[in-house]
Design an enzyme around this catalytic site. Structure first.
Site, mmCIF file in Angstrom:
data_model
loop_
_atom_site.group_PDB
_atom_site.id
_atom_site.type_symbol
_atom_site.label_atom_id
_atom_site.label_comp_id
_atom_site.label_asym_id
_atom_site.label_seq_id
_atom_site.Cartn_x
_atom_site.Cartn_y
_atom_site.Cartn_z
ATOM 1 N N HIS A 164 0.567 -0.792 0.254
ATOM 2 C CA HIS A 164 -0.052 -0.149 0.078
ATOM 3 C C HIS A 164 0.831 1.574 -0.255
ATOM 4 C CE1 HIS A 164 -2.985 -2.786 2.099
ATOM 5 N NE2 HIS A 164 -3.769 -2.431 1.376
ATOM 6 N N CYS A 251 -2.080 -0.178 9.366
ATOM 7 C CA CYS A 251 -3.334 -0.936 9.706
ATOM 8 C C CYS A 251 -4.289 -1.021 11.174
ATOM 9 C CB CYS A 251 -2.853 -1.673 8.541
ATOM 10 S SG CYS A 251 -1.539 -2.365 8.640
HETATM 11 C C1 CIR Z 1 -3.560 -8.025 3.086
HETATM 12 O O1 CIR Z 1 -2.460 -8.721 2.607
HETATM 13 O O2 CIR Z 1 -4.966 -7.426 2.593
HETATM 14 C C2 CIR Z 1 -3.125 -8.214 4.677
HETATM 15 N N1 CIR Z 1 -3.039 -9.295 4.518
HETATM 16 C C3 CIR Z 1 -2.184 -6.771 5.228
HETATM 17 C C4 CIR Z 1 -3.224 -5.405 5.168
HETATM 18 C C5 CIR Z 1 -1.755 -4.598 5.927
HETATM 19 N N2 CIR Z 1 -2.632 -3.333 5.064
HETATM 20 C C6 CIR Z 1 -2.103 -1.732 5.340
HETATM 21 O O3 CIR Z 1 -1.251 -1.774 5.155
HETATM 22 N N3 CIR Z 1 -2.927 -1.248 5.351
#
Ligand code: CIR
Length: 256
Positions: A164, A251
């Site tokens: 992201h 997150c």
């Molecule tokens: C994903 O791949 O969507 C989750 N395992 C990790 C999301 C992490 N979110 C973020 O960095 N905003």
């Protein structure tokens, strides 16, 4: 001042979430412990927490930041780019409805992950990534405009190693951005003071300013020292188990 946050502890099926990290399976007990310390840190910054129940249907549900974009007057529910994560949003909607009268939502074919949205002193950078697409960004920009905010796009699809936008950028306020090198070079961030993160410490770029503190992943001494030298009160937090699932500090909460 931020006064509230929504969090959701990792579920028993946490290890079944999406990841590209190659760092091995997370240990649930350790993740729960790290999450508890994270919550304590937010409370120490003066936030009161809404804690959602873990949900086995959503192994990535602990990464609540991806499910909404918040402004003072309006909460925008996202439509996460990964299909397996779309069901997470219902519980977030319910929680936010207690605090926001105005709720909006990104609709198909748009997709947005909150992790791609970086607010910097009233301007929103919207990352175009594998998760956030053009139609989603357009819908978001128009909601933000109605709330009086400007926004601009940052295409990160060619950048290696960041999921992201906020995996590589954080805003400390006062027009100061923490940036990994690949983003520090981009003209989109000219006009901001850059705190550059060296390549060995890139994971730590995803730090979070919460009122008078900065939350930072533990184990990144160079960035920690520069933040302390600049006068920030830094709280370091162990993030190893969330990192295994591609998650960073920001997150794990929605702050407002
Ligand atoms: C994903 O791949 O969507 C989750 N395992 C990790 C999301 C992490 N979110 C973020 O960095 N905003």
């Amino acid at each position: 001042m931020l006064s509230k946050a929504i969090v959701r502890p990792p579920d028993s099926r946490f290890a079944e979430g999406l990841t590209t990290s190659g760092l091995g399976e997370p240990i649930l007990e350790k993740a729960l412990e790290q999450h508890a310390r994270y919550c304590e840190a937010l409370e120490g910054c003066g936030l009161s927490l809404t804690r959602l129940d873990p949900d086995p249907r959503h192994p990535d549900g602990t990464f609540v930041e991806d499910d909404a974009v918040l402004t003072p007057g309006c909460a925008i529910l996202t439509r996460p780019g990964a299909e397996s994560r779309r069901g997470e949003v219902a519980a977030i909607r319910e929680a936010l409805a207690r605090f926001y009268r105005s709720l909006r939502a990104i609709e198909a074919p748009g997709t947005v992950d909150g992790g791609d949205i970086c607010e910097a002193d009233g301007h929103f950078f919207i990352g175009i990534s594998e998760r956030t697409n053009g139609p989603g960004a357009e819908q978001l920009a128009s909601f933000l405009e109605k709330e009086g905010f400007t926004s601009s796009l940052v295409d990160i699809r060619t950048l290696q190693g960041i999921l992201h936008l906020k995996s590589g950028i954080a805003c400390l306020g006062d027009r100061r951005l923490v940036l990994i090198d690949a983003l520090a070079r981009r003209q989109e961030f000219r006009g901001y003071e850059a705190v550059r993160v060296e390549s060995a410490e890139e994971y730590a770029a995803n730090c979070v300013r919460v009122n008078d503190r900065v939350l930072l992943a533990a184990g990144f001494p160079v960035l920690e020292k520069s933040l302390v030298r600049m006068g920030y009160k830094v709280i370091t937090l162990e993030m190893s188990e969330f990192r295994k699932m591609d998650g960073g500090l920001s997150c794990l909460s929605l702050r407002f």
